[in-house]
Motif scaffolding. Structure first.
Motif, short mmCIF file in Angstrom:
data_model
loop_
_atom_site.label_atom_id
_atom_site.label_comp_id
_atom_site.label_asym_id
_atom_site.label_seq_id
_atom_site.Cartn_x
_atom_site.Cartn_y
_atom_site.Cartn_z
N GLU A 81 3.80 5.33 3.55
CA GLU A 81 5.02 5.56 3.49
C GLU A 81 6.17 4.77 3.62
O GLU A 81 7.16 5.12 3.44
CB GLU A 81 5.27 6.65 4.43
CG GLU A 81 4.36 7.74 4.41
CD GLU A 81 4.22 8.59 3.14
OE1 GLU A 81 5.37 8.56 2.37
OE2 GLU A 81 3.06 8.79 2.64
N VAL A 82 5.87 3.21 3.58
CA VAL A 82 6.79 2.31 3.89
C VAL A 82 7.17 1.92 2.25
O VAL A 82 6.37 1.66 1.44
CB VAL A 82 6.04 0.92 4.66
CG1 VAL A 82 7.14 -0.20 4.68
CG2 VAL A 82 5.59 1.50 5.81
N PRO A 83 8.64 1.50 2.14
CA PRO A 83 9.02 1.30 1.14
C PRO A 83 8.35 0.10 0.55
O PRO A 83 8.22 -0.89 1.21
CB PRO A 83 10.62 0.97 1.31
CG PRO A 83 10.73 1.81 2.51
CD PRO A 83 9.43 1.82 3.48
N LEU A 84 8.01 0.12 -0.79
CA LEU A 84 7.45 -1.08 -1.47
C LEU A 84 6.02 -1.57 -1.06
O LEU A 84 5.06 -1.42 -1.94
CB LEU A 84 8.17 -2.40 -1.31
CG LEU A 84 7.75 -3.88 -2.03
CD1 LEU A 84 7.77 -3.56 -3.35
CD2 LEU A 84 8.21 -4.82 -1.38
N VAL A 85 5.60 -1.59 0.32
CA VAL A 85 4.24 -1.91 0.89
C VAL A 85 3.28 -0.91 0.22
O VAL A 85 2.17 -0.80 -0.08
CB VAL A 85 4.55 -2.13 2.28
CG1 VAL A 85 3.07 -2.38 2.89
CG2 VAL A 85 5.56 -3.16 2.73
N GLY A 86 3.37 0.41 0.74
CA GLY A 86 2.69 1.71 0.24
C GLY A 86 2.30 1.64 -1.03
O GLY A 86 1.27 1.76 -1.55
N GLU A 87 3.52 1.44 -2.11
CA GLU A 87 3.14 1.35 -3.24
C GLU A 87 2.33 0.35 -3.72
O GLU A 87 1.40 0.35 -4.61
CB GLU A 87 4.42 1.49 -4.20
CG GLU A 87 4.27 1.30 -5.49
CD GLU A 87 5.86 1.16 -6.39
OE1 GLU A 87 5.71 1.05 -7.42
OE2 GLU A 87 6.78 1.57 -5.72
N VAL A 88 2.48 -0.87 -3.24
CA VAL A 88 1.41 -1.90 -3.59
C VAL A 88 0.06 -1.87 -3.26
O VAL A 88 -0.63 -2.07 -3.70
CB VAL A 88 2.05 -3.32 -2.97
CG1 VAL A 88 1.06 -4.39 -3.15
CG2 VAL A 88 3.42 -3.86 -3.63
N PHE A 89 -0.15 -1.21 -1.87
CA PHE A 89 -1.37 -0.99 -1.38
C PHE A 89 -2.02 0.19 -2.23
O PHE A 89 -3.19 -0.04 -2.74
CB PHE A 89 -1.16 -0.51 -0.01
CG PHE A 89 -1.40 -1.65 1.06
CD1 PHE A 89 -2.56 -2.14 1.31
CD2 PHE A 89 -0.26 -2.45 1.30
CE1 PHE A 89 -2.67 -3.34 2.11
CE2 PHE A 89 -0.41 -3.45 2.48
CZ PHE A 89 -1.64 -3.96 2.85
N ARG A 90 -1.41 1.04 -2.63
CA ARG A 90 -1.79 2.32 -3.60
C ARG A 90 -2.23 1.65 -5.03
O ARG A 90 -3.53 1.80 -5.43
CB ARG A 90 -0.82 3.21 -3.88
CG ARG A 90 -0.96 4.34 -2.53
CD ARG A 90 0.02 5.58 -3.07
NE ARG A 90 1.32 5.11 -3.36
CZ ARG A 90 2.33 5.33 -2.32
NH1 ARG A 90 1.79 5.26 -1.16
NH2 ARG A 90 3.44 4.88 -2.64
N ARG A 91 -1.64 0.67 -5.50
CA ARG A 91 -1.78 0.24 -6.88
C ARG A 91 -2.92 -0.74 -6.72
O ARG A 91 -3.93 -0.74 -7.60
CB ARG A 91 -0.58 -0.58 -7.52
CG ARG A 91 0.54 0.01 -7.69
CD ARG A 91 1.37 -0.79 -8.78
NE ARG A 91 1.80 -2.05 -8.11
CZ ARG A 91 3.07 -1.97 -7.83
NH1 ARG A 91 3.70 -0.84 -7.91
NH2 ARG A 91 3.22 -3.33 -7.09
#
Length: 389
Positions: free
Chosen positions: A227-237
């Motif tokens: 749920e951390v901004p930017l970081v969570g999205e990068v890990f998901r990708r």
């Protein structure tokens, strides 16, 4: 092959020179020479056992001040090359930026600053200036490293201007005012593009390696990061691109991608801010930073920092390490100040007949130069009596 520099870059051939005039090298520019002097100095070597977040001897995989400085320098060179400014000046400033840090990270700095109240105070950026202008003893003609003006400017103004235009400097840290050339460093203006690059590279490096170290230490989990901004999205990708990826490899891949995103964001924002600037002086006169993250990235990084503070820096295990460091610094300072005879012989000579303030500064310089391991050893020698009771 010599690269052409942008008009807003610092041209090494037009350097403002050194405090103590020296003939220039036939093989190296002034900024290359500064980089080499920094790498070869004692304070730089001692960074290998100084805390970044974790006490340096607690594990071989965690960052120290030395590995952090090398990562900052690598990012700074990448940005400098892309922006067509002097890579060597950016690298030299990046490599020097933490030379004044005491052992045990920011907790050590807090303890030393508290101990030095009434004696001129302590500030790690100001101490870096003291290291490179006074404490390093390597040359017969002068103390310090005698760095070029542009490198000194970047070191002392690591976080931007230190005073308002027209101010008298009374509010500056003692270690800056003690440098006889401090007024020449234009402390009321912004720094060069190269120095600003080094400062922002510091932010990129620690934001990413703190995530890396936090995960590897077990203080953070991948689930927390979702749920951390930017970081969570990068890990998901990264997971989507590489199903079943090993966790260690996932961390490496995600951190690489985040660094790339931050570097790309800085380049886009900075190029826009540099439009129309035709000299290095125009950058200093800009009235604000020209090397910067975009507003969106700044907001994302603020969320990341809030997360790291709440879940890592304030974790009870980290707080315990910090308290141990503070206690060691406090004990050593008090012991040496009360009895300078406990200091090494060469430092005792500096305190003979000296005022309380000069003695305190000698003690402060000694402690600030210690590695974590050496400070722990000194504390043990003075306060722990083996075999007694």
């Amino acid at each position: 092959m010599t690269r052409s520099l942008a008009p807003y870059a610092c041209d090494p051939q037009k350097s403002r020179g050194r405090h103590y005039p020296q003939a220039e090298s036939a093989m190296r520019t002034p900024f290359q020479r500064d980089r080499d002097r920094i790498i070869h100095c004692s304070a730089f070597r001692r960074l290998k056992e100084k805390t970044q977040v974790f006490v340096a001897h607690e594990g071989d995989y965690y960052r120290t001040r030395l590995t952090h400085s090398l990562e900052v320098a690598q990012i700074a060179r990448t940005l400098a090359r892309a922006l067509k400014v002097d890579e060597d000046l950016a690298e030299a400033t990046a490599l020097a930026h933490d030379l004044g840090h005491p052992p045990f990270g920011h907790s050590g700095e807090d303890a030393l600053a508290s101990a030095m109240e009434g004696y001129g105070g302590f500030d790690h950026n100001a101490q870096t200036l003291r290291v490179v202008t006074h404490l390093e003893k390597r040359y017969p003609e002068f103390d310090g490293l005698n760095l070029a003006w542009e490198t000194l400017e970047g070191v002392v103004k690591h976080n931007g201007p230190l005073m308002e235009p027209g101010a008298d400097g009374k509010a500056l840290p003692w270690a800056i005012r003690a440098y006889e050339g401090w007024q020449e460093l234009e402390l009321d203006s912004w720094t060069s593009v190269e120095a600003q690059i080094a400062a922002l590279s510091d932010d990129i490096a620690y934001n990413n390696h703190d995530i890396d170290d936090g995960l590897r230490s077990g203080l953070l989990t991948l689930e927390q990061l979702e749920e951390v901004p930017l970081v969570g999205e990068v890990f998901r990708r990264c997971r989507e691109r590489h199903p079943g990826i090993d966790q260690d490899v996932l961390i490496h891949e995600a951190v690489r991608e985040m660094i790339g995103l931050m570097v790309g964001d800085v380049l886009e924002e900075t190029r826009a801010r540099l439009k129309g600037m035709d000299s290095a002086q125009a950058v200093r006169d800009a009235g604000g930073p020209v090397v910067s993250f975009s507003e969106d990235m700044t907001e994302s990084l603020a969320g990341l920092r809030r997360f790291l503070y709440a879940n890592m820096y304030l974790h009870y295990k980290v707080k315990r390490m910090k308290e141990k460091g503070r206690r060691i610094i406090r004990d050593l300072f008090r012991a040496f100040l009360e009895d300078p005879g406990l200091l090494p012989t060469e430092l005792q000579r500096e305190t003979d007949g000296a005022s309380g303030q000069r003695t305190a500064r000698t003690v402060c310089d000694y402690i600030a130069g210690m590695t974590d391991r050496f400070a722990i050893g000194e504390h043990r020698k003075i306060f722990h009596v083996e075999g007694w009771g």
